[in-house]
Write an enzyme that holds these catalytic residues in place. Sequence first.
Site, PDB file in Angstrom:
ATOM      1  N   SER A  10      12.243  37.201  20.609  1.00 21.94           N
ATOM      2  CA  SER A  10      12.172  37.199  19.148  1.00 21.94           C
ATOM      3  C   SER A  10      13.599  37.266  18.596  1.00 21.94           C
ATOM      4  O   SER A  10      14.578  37.368  19.345  1.00 21.94           O
ATOM      5  CB  SER A  10      11.373  38.421  18.670  1.00 21.94           C
ATOM      6  OG  SER A  10      12.056  39.613  19.050  1.00 21.94           O
ATOM      7  N   SER A  16      22.040  35.524  21.990  1.00 15.73           N
ATOM      8  CA  SER A  16      23.400  34.981  21.912  1.00 15.73           C
ATOM      9  C   SER A  16      24.405  35.883  22.628  1.00 15.73           C
ATOM     10  O   SER A  16      25.320  35.386  23.295  1.00 15.73           O
ATOM     11  CB  SER A  16      23.819  34.794  20.452  1.00 15.73           C
ATOM     12  OG  SER A  16      22.996  33.837  19.833  1.00 15.73           O
ATOM     13  N   GLU A  87      20.193  28.562  20.689  1.00 18.41           N
ATOM     14  CA  GLU A  87      19.235  27.981  19.744  1.00 18.41           C
ATOM     15  C   GLU A  87      18.438  26.851  20.404  1.00 18.41           C
ATOM     16  O   GLU A  87      18.174  25.805  19.809  1.00 18.41           O
ATOM     17  CB  GLU A  87      19.941  27.477  18.480  1.00 18.41           C
ATOM     18  CG  GLU A  87      20.796  28.506  17.763  1.00 18.41           C
ATOM     19  CD  GLU A  87      20.011  29.655  17.132  1.00 18.41           C
ATOM     20  OE1 GLU A  87      18.769  29.591  17.080  1.00 18.41           O
ATOM     21  OE2 GLU A  87      20.643  30.621  16.701  1.00 18.41           O
ATOM     22  N   CYS A 181       6.201  43.378  16.537  1.00 14.56           N
ATOM     23  CA  CYS A 181       5.187  43.257  17.583  1.00 14.56           C
ATOM     24  C   CYS A 181       4.036  42.426  16.994  1.00 14.56           C
ATOM     25  O   CYS A 181       3.958  42.233  15.779  1.00 14.56           O
ATOM     26  CB  CYS A 181       4.689  44.634  18.031  1.00 14.56           C
ATOM     27  SG  CYS A 181       3.800  45.567  16.767  1.00 14.56           S
TER      28      CYS A 181
END
Length: 193
Positions: A10, A16, A87, A181
């Site tokens: 998520s 990154s 990405e 969640c």
Amino acid sequence: MAKLYFYYASMNAGKSSTLLQADFNYRERGMRTMLWTARLDTRSEGMVRSRIGLEADAHHYVPETDLYAAVMAAHRIEPVDCVLIDEAQFLTREQVWQCARLADQEGIPIVCYGLRTDFQGELFPGSAALLGIADKLVELKGVCHCGRKATMNLRVDASGAAVREGEQTEVGGNDRYVALCRRHFSEAIGLPK
């Protein structure tokens, strides 16, 4: 044998920063990496940037970019030891197969980092292709406000209210998305209990 990897999570799970750590590890050992990020993310300005302040120069890709050709052009000049793609959810299916070809035929490890699903819980095309063909899938853990594993990305408006409809892609950070969640995501968008 080189592999195609997909690290997914998520928002705010450290994708990154994990990519940048891997880049550092390769470079520290005298190896050459090639970093890529989506031009669609206008916040990046030719960089892979993490929320904790790490950053590195990167090539941009758009749907028309032939990643196989671009990597091989650089590889012929000076060998590329690893390709790191941020990405990755924005890759096309064809680009994912180009990455597989780089690993399978050229022996270059390809490590992709991206979201699995969008703000409606739907797979991104690049993520779907990576989930289907990557040699190794690694889930990075994000945390919901309740302390459970965050697996969903809630899009919010300026007042913090859940957004239920819109284009699949809208660039934004903490101002536009909240990692939750599944339970809290379902409650926020009003799914039946």
